[in-house]
Write an enzyme that holds these catalytic residues in place. Structure first.
Site, PDB file in Angstrom:
ATOM      1  N   GLU A   3       0.824  -1.212   0.000  1.00 38.80           N
ATOM      2  CA  GLU A   3       0.000   0.000   0.000  1.00 38.80           C
ATOM      3  C   GLU A   3       0.859   1.264   0.000  1.00 38.80           C
ATOM      4  O   GLU A   3       0.393   2.347   0.346  1.00 38.80           O
ATOM      5  CB  GLU A   3      -0.956  -0.026   1.200  1.00 38.80           C
ATOM      6  CG  GLU A   3      -1.911  -1.223   1.186  1.00 38.80           C
ATOM      7  CD  GLU A   3      -3.164  -1.011   0.341  1.00 38.80           C
ATOM      8  OE1 GLU A   3      -3.733   0.082   0.357  1.00 38.80           O
ATOM      9  OE2 GLU A   3      -3.587  -1.974  -0.347  1.00 38.80           O
TER      10      GLU A   3
ATOM     11  N   HIS B 125      -4.567   1.471   7.361  1.00 32.79           N
ATOM     12  CA  HIS B 125      -3.170   1.785   7.027  1.00 32.79           C
ATOM     13  C   HIS B 125      -2.503   2.288   8.303  1.00 32.79           C
ATOM     14  O   HIS B 125      -3.170   2.922   9.141  1.00 32.79           O
ATOM     15  CB  HIS B 125      -3.073   2.920   5.985  1.00 32.79           C
ATOM     16  CG  HIS B 125      -3.498   2.548   4.598  1.00 32.79           C
ATOM     17  ND1 HIS B 125      -4.302   3.350   3.827  1.00 32.79           N
ATOM     18  CD2 HIS B 125      -3.216   1.466   3.835  1.00 32.79           C
ATOM     19  CE1 HIS B 125      -4.500   2.778   2.643  1.00 32.79           C
ATOM     20  NE2 HIS B 125      -3.858   1.634   2.631  1.00 32.79           N
TER      21      HIS B 125
ATOM     22  N   CYS C 121      -3.052  11.185   3.712  1.00 31.07           N
ATOM     23  CA  CYS C 121      -3.355  10.294   2.577  1.00 31.07           C
ATOM     24  C   CYS C 121      -3.167  11.031   1.262  1.00 31.07           C
ATOM     25  O   CYS C 121      -2.864  10.422   0.241  1.00 31.07           O
ATOM     26  CB  CYS C 121      -4.806   9.836   2.605  1.00 31.07           C
ATOM     27  SG  CYS C 121      -5.277   8.928   4.064  1.00 31.07           S
TER      28      CYS C 121
HETATM   29  O1  SUG Z   1      -7.805   2.869   0.093  1.00 31.49           O
HETATM   30  N1  SUG Z   1     -10.597   4.985   0.233  1.00 31.49           N
HETATM   31  C1  SUG Z   1      -9.163   4.806   0.308  1.00 31.49           C
HETATM   32  C2  SUG Z   1      -8.580   5.732   1.342  1.00 31.49           C
HETATM   33  C3  SUG Z   1      -7.088   5.727   1.317  1.00 31.49           C
HETATM   34  C4  SUG Z   1      -6.493   6.474   2.460  1.00 31.49           C
HETATM   35  N2  SUG Z   1      -5.096   6.477   2.377  1.00 31.49           N
HETATM   36  C5  SUG Z   1      -4.247   6.421   3.405  1.00 31.49           C
HETATM   37  N3  SUG Z   1      -4.608   6.106   4.594  1.00 31.49           N
HETATM   38  N4  SUG Z   1      -2.993   6.671   3.169  1.00 31.49           N
HETATM   39  C6  SUG Z   1      -8.813   3.366   0.615  1.00 31.49           C
HETATM   40  O2  SUG Z   1      -9.533   2.720   1.406  1.00 31.49           O
HETATM   41  C7  SUG Z   1     -12.791   4.649  -0.720  1.00 31.49           C
HETATM   42  C8  SUG Z   1     -13.435   4.740  -2.082  1.00 31.49           C
HETATM   43  C9  SUG Z   1     -14.926   4.620  -2.025  1.00 31.49           C
HETATM   44  O3  SUG Z   1     -15.472   3.989  -1.113  1.00 31.49           O
HETATM   45  O4  SUG Z   1     -15.568   5.185  -2.941  1.00 31.49           O
HETATM   46  C10 SUG Z   1     -11.301   4.458  -0.773  1.00 31.49           C
HETATM   47  O5  SUG Z   1     -10.786   3.868  -1.694  1.00 31.49           O
END
Ligand code: SUG
Length: 448
Positions: free
Chosen positions: A174, A250, A371
């Site tokens: 990730e 994460h 993020c």
């Molecule tokens: O991978 N949300 C992302 C959020 C990523 C956050 N990044 C970090 N923590 N670095 C994920 O879960 C949600 C998309 C949706 O539900 O439409 C989403 O992909």
């Protein structure tokens, strides 16, 4: 030589929506099906970039991706013209259309893992695009991510790019969301801290029971090998599986580090004492004075951390050496978190100031300030080798806000994703963007 930490923020794409796509990410699941506002989302992100630039930080921008991803839909059997592909997916498999429309590449902390040149065997800055293979909608990001990073960091004397790891759960990666670099100065050799959720090949490591552990130990080790990091310059630690089961999908939802400081929740890691001791020892061997701030669970519960995104903050070193914490509005809205932050600033410790940003559009999908940015530590020479088109300036900010206002919708619901016009709008906008950012041809519609 001077060195910098440059934050490259993901520009929110025109299809930003709430698809409920991320099992294990509480915000994504709970805001599923709400109407989104892509225009507002992109402007909120740009506002943060501008604010950092105005404070004197070097700020960059990372382009969004082509969505709907028609090629991804074709790869799972939808055929015909682009419009027919979208129409058939909408009729027969709406969840796949929604996944192919996600603007999730905005969370560029997941785009790649980056090792600065001072840490790597060949003295170049190394990038490994993250395979993000825990979720279909994210697993389709890395080919374009690699092309965009290649267009931004093109000079092979300074930058080395690695393709994403093998696309299997055993190498689930990730990117920088589970990677933190500690150092005395950005240009000096540091210690890279890799936090994994489980081991794919060794059953002695515990694993969460309810939600997936997206990052494996084996993926983290592979990235460290690819980047040519030395044993003295890495620490691997396991995330506490119990917090993954509470929505910490994460490590950057429960810890953030910068310079010589790690700011983390008491329950973030599985073997906290051992982890901190190893960080301390390896940093000391680099002549650095590692410090950590542990936030006690009786002041801020894990649930508060997940709701407020306290740790999904940006920890930045200001010109005078003190640190600034960039947090989302949700931290101010949570009385326990806000009280903790007031005490933190008053304590005269390394974190001297907190600044609050409204990133609600992204937050509702589980994406906070941290993020939204990919950190790249660069020395002066390397910075001058970066494509200047992606470095934020007042003029670029103006151009991008106008570009967003011209191309983005202010409301998007699930049924809008079936509109083939959305694909045309997205491609038109991105074609213009590649000229604005001087990226060349990076999108499937430009190269196929
Ligand atoms: O991978 N949300 C992302 C959020 C990523 C956050 N990044 C970090 N923590 N670095 C994920 O879960 C949600 C998309 C949706 O539900 O439409 C989403 O992909």
């Amino acid at each position: 030589m001077k060195s910098f930490e440059v934050n490259f923020d993901g520009l929110v794409g025109p299809t930003h929506n709430y698809g409920g796509l991320s099992f294990g990410n509480v915000a994504s699941q709970s805001n599923s099906q709400q109407a989104s506002n892509p225009k507002e989302a992109a402007l909120q992100g740009l506002e943060k970039m501008k604010a950092l630039m105005d404070m004197g930080f070097v700020q960059g921008v990372l382009a969004p991706q082509e969505r709907p991803d028609v090629a991804a839909l074709r790869s799972v059997g939808f055929g015909g013209s682009d419009a027919q592909v979208i129409e058939r997916a909408a009729k027969e498999a709406m969840p796949l259309l929604v996944a192919s429309c996600s603007a999730s590449s905005m969370w560029v902390a997941n785009a790649a893992t980056v090792s600065p040149s001072a840490d790597t065997a060949d003295g170049r800055v190394h990038f490994t695009a993250a395979n993000l293979n825990c979720k279909f909608h994210r697993s389709i990001e890395h080919p374009t991510t690699s092309r965009v990073l290649g267009a931004m960091f093109a000079d092979q004397d300074h930058f080395a790019h690695h393709a994403a790891l093998p696309a299997v759960a055993q190498f689930g990666d990730e990117g920088a969301a589970n990677h933190t670099r500690f150092c005395r100065d950005y240009g000096e050799a540091g210690v890279e801290f890799f936090v994994y959720g489980r081991s794919a090949f060794d059953s002695r490591y515990p694993a969460p029971q309810k939600y997936p552990a997206r990052q494996t130990l084996e993926a983290s080790q592979a990235v460290a090998r690819l980047h040519g990091l030395s044993d003295e310059g890495v620490v691997f630690a396991q995330q506490n599986p119990a917090v993954i089961d509470q929505g910490v999908f994460h490590n950057d939802v429960i810890a953030v580090g910068n310079g010589e400081l790690l700011f983390h929740h008491q329950d973030a890691f599985l073997n906290t004492e051992q982890t901190l001791a190893e960080l301390h020892g390896k940093m000391a061997a680099r002549g650095a004075n590692f410090q950590s701030i542990s936030v006690p669970r009786d002041q801020v519960a894990v649930e508060d951390a997940v709701r407020s995104y306290l740790f999904n903050s940006q920890l930045l070193t200001r010109a005078n050496g003190s640190m600034l914490l960039i947090v989302p509005e949700e931290c101010r809205a949570n009385p326990r978190v806000w009280q903790y932050l007031q005490g933190l600033i008053a304590s005269a410790g390394p974190i001297a100031e907190v600044k609050v940003f409204d990133l609600k559009q992204s937050m509702q999908n589980g994406g906070g300030p941290a993020c939204l940015r990919l950190r790249v530590a660069l020395n002066e020479k390397e910075l001058s080798a970066v494509n200047p088109g992606v470095i934020m300036t007042p003029a670029l900010y103006e151009t991008l806000t106008q570009w967003v206002s011209k191309h983005y919708r202010d409301a998007l619901r699930e049924n809008d994703l079936a509109d083939p016009q959305l694909l045309i709008e997205c491609r038109t906008a991105l074609d213009e963007l590649t000229h604005i950012l001087n990226l060349g041809s990076v999108y499937p519609f430009q190269i196929n």
